[in-house]
Write a protein that holds these residues in place. Structure first.
Motif, PDB file in Angstrom:
ATOM      1  N   ALA A   3       7.166 -79.172 -28.166  1.00 25.02           N
ATOM      2  CA  ALA A   3       7.984 -77.954 -28.180  1.00 25.02           C
ATOM      3  C   ALA A   3       7.101 -76.790 -28.601  1.00 25.02           C
ATOM      4  CB  ALA A   3       9.154 -78.105 -29.141  1.00 25.02           C
ATOM      5  N   TYR A   4       7.393 -75.610 -28.063  1.00 25.17           N
ATOM      6  CA  TYR A   4       6.633 -74.400 -28.355  1.00 25.17           C
ATOM      7  C   TYR A   4       7.597 -73.319 -28.829  1.00 25.17           C
ATOM      8  CZ  TYR A   4       2.991 -76.861 -25.900  1.00 25.17           C
ATOM      9  OH  TYR A   4       2.061 -77.811 -25.533  1.00 25.17           O
ATOM     10  N   ILE A   5       7.273 -72.753 -30.011  1.00 26.48           N
ATOM     11  CA  ILE A   5       8.137 -71.740 -30.616  1.00 26.48           C
ATOM     12  C   ILE A   5       7.279 -70.542 -30.995  1.00 26.48           C
ATOM     13  CG2 ILE A   5       9.736 -71.218 -32.496  1.00 26.48           C
ATOM     14  CD1 ILE A   5      10.264 -74.252 -32.711  1.00 26.48           C
ATOM     15  N   TYR A  32       2.693 -68.515 -29.790  1.00 27.40           N
ATOM     16  CA  TYR A  32       3.523 -69.721 -29.782  1.00 27.40           C
ATOM     17  C   TYR A  32       2.789 -70.841 -30.505  1.00 27.40           C
ATOM     18  CZ  TYR A  32       7.117 -68.011 -26.614  1.00 27.40           C
ATOM     19  OH  TYR A  32       8.168 -67.327 -26.068  1.00 27.40           O
ATOM     20  N   ASP A  33       3.505 -71.529 -31.390  1.00 28.60           N
ATOM     21  CA  ASP A  33       2.954 -72.699 -32.072  1.00 28.60           C
ATOM     22  C   ASP A  33       3.522 -73.963 -31.424  1.00 28.60           C
ATOM     23  OD1 ASP A  33       1.515 -71.139 -33.788  1.00 28.60           O
ATOM     24  OD2 ASP A  33       2.673 -71.633 -35.582  1.00 28.60           O
ATOM     25  N   LYS A  34       2.722 -75.019 -31.459  1.00 27.05           N
ATOM     26  CA  LYS A  34       3.101 -76.295 -30.851  1.00 27.05           C
ATOM     27  C   LYS A  34       3.677 -77.226 -31.912  1.00 27.05           C
ATOM     28  CE  LYS A  34      -0.296 -79.036 -29.750  1.00 27.05           C
ATOM     29  NZ  LYS A  34      -1.429 -79.662 -29.053  1.00 27.05           N
ATOM     30  N   PHE A  35       4.757 -77.918 -31.558  1.00 26.97           N
ATOM     31  CA  PHE A  35       5.395 -78.897 -32.434  1.00 26.97           C
ATOM     32  C   PHE A  35       5.528 -80.206 -31.655  1.00 26.97           C
ATOM     33  CE2 PHE A  35       6.550 -74.760 -33.924  1.00 26.97           C
ATOM     34  CZ  PHE A  35       6.494 -74.859 -35.306  1.00 26.97           C
ATOM     35  N   GLU A  36       5.115 -81.296 -32.259  1.00 29.67           N
ATOM     36  CA  GLU A  36       5.158 -82.592 -31.593  1.00 29.67           C
ATOM     37  C   GLU A  36       6.425 -83.349 -31.952  1.00 29.67           C
ATOM     38  OE1 GLU A  36       1.587 -84.923 -31.718  1.00 29.67           O
ATOM     39  OE2 GLU A  36       0.352 -83.116 -31.933  1.00 29.67           O
TER      40      GLU A  36
END
Length: 192
Positions: free
Chosen positions: A64-66, A54-58
């Protein structure tokens, strides 16, 4: 890749502000990605509980984690806040989530998986069931596993022979047989 409009970000930020847990994030997933049954879901999550990948998005007021495997399915997607008549709700437009039907030159396995996911499993879902392809033998026997409400269901034999097998053999005449390897002694979730 995954755009959340300013208005939608404010809405989600307010949802996070109502929670007592400041460590929460937003997990974005695509269930049954690449099939007509694909669904994009949003859930609160604790980042420490996510599996690797999962990558983190701010975003404004939340993270958010996708999962990286879902990147192609979420390409060009957008989350917006829409008026539903009784109020506002989050909606997502994800044009790549459902994928495309495999071409005729795709492998038999790809084409069967697509038919199971697109045509057959959605019908079984009304009873809480689903079906997965286990394997295709070298003799072209299609081996299936039923789950959910179909596992242990008293109607599964009729479903297999009159529904699933008939449909698969009409679409794929090269199939020799269709067999079920499900352990139907487990009836905890059986529909009937």
């Amino acid at each position: 890749m995954f755009n959340i409009t300013d208005e939608a970000q404010t809405y989600v930020k307010d949802l996070f502000a109502q929670q007592d847990d400041r460590e929460l994030g937003l997990k974005v997933d695509v269930e049954r990605a690449g099939t007509p049954a694909a669904v994009v879901s949003f859930n609160f999550c604790h980042p420490k509980d996510l599996t690797p990948g999962y990558d983190k998005f701010e975003y404004e007021g939340f993270l958010a984690y996708i999962d990286q495997v879902n990147f192609p399915y979420l390409k060009e997607s957008e989350v917006a806040l829409k008026d539903s008549g009784t109020g506002k709700k989050l909606t997502i437009t994800a044009p790549n989530a459902k994928g495309e039907e495999p071409k005729e030159d795709a492998s038999l396995e790809e084409r069967i998986k697509y038919v199971l996911a697109a045509d057959i499993s959605p019908e079984l879902a009304s009873h809480g069931g689903f079906i997965d392809l286990v394997e295709i033998t070298k003799d072209k026997d299609v081996i299936l596993n039923f789950g959910g409400g179909c596992q242990g269901c008293s109607s599964v034999k009729a479903t297999l022979e009159q529904g699933v097998e008939a449909r698969l053999r009409s679409r794929f005449p090269e199939i020799k047989s269709v067999r079920d390897v499900t352990d139907h002694t487990k009836t905890d979730n059986a529909y009937m």
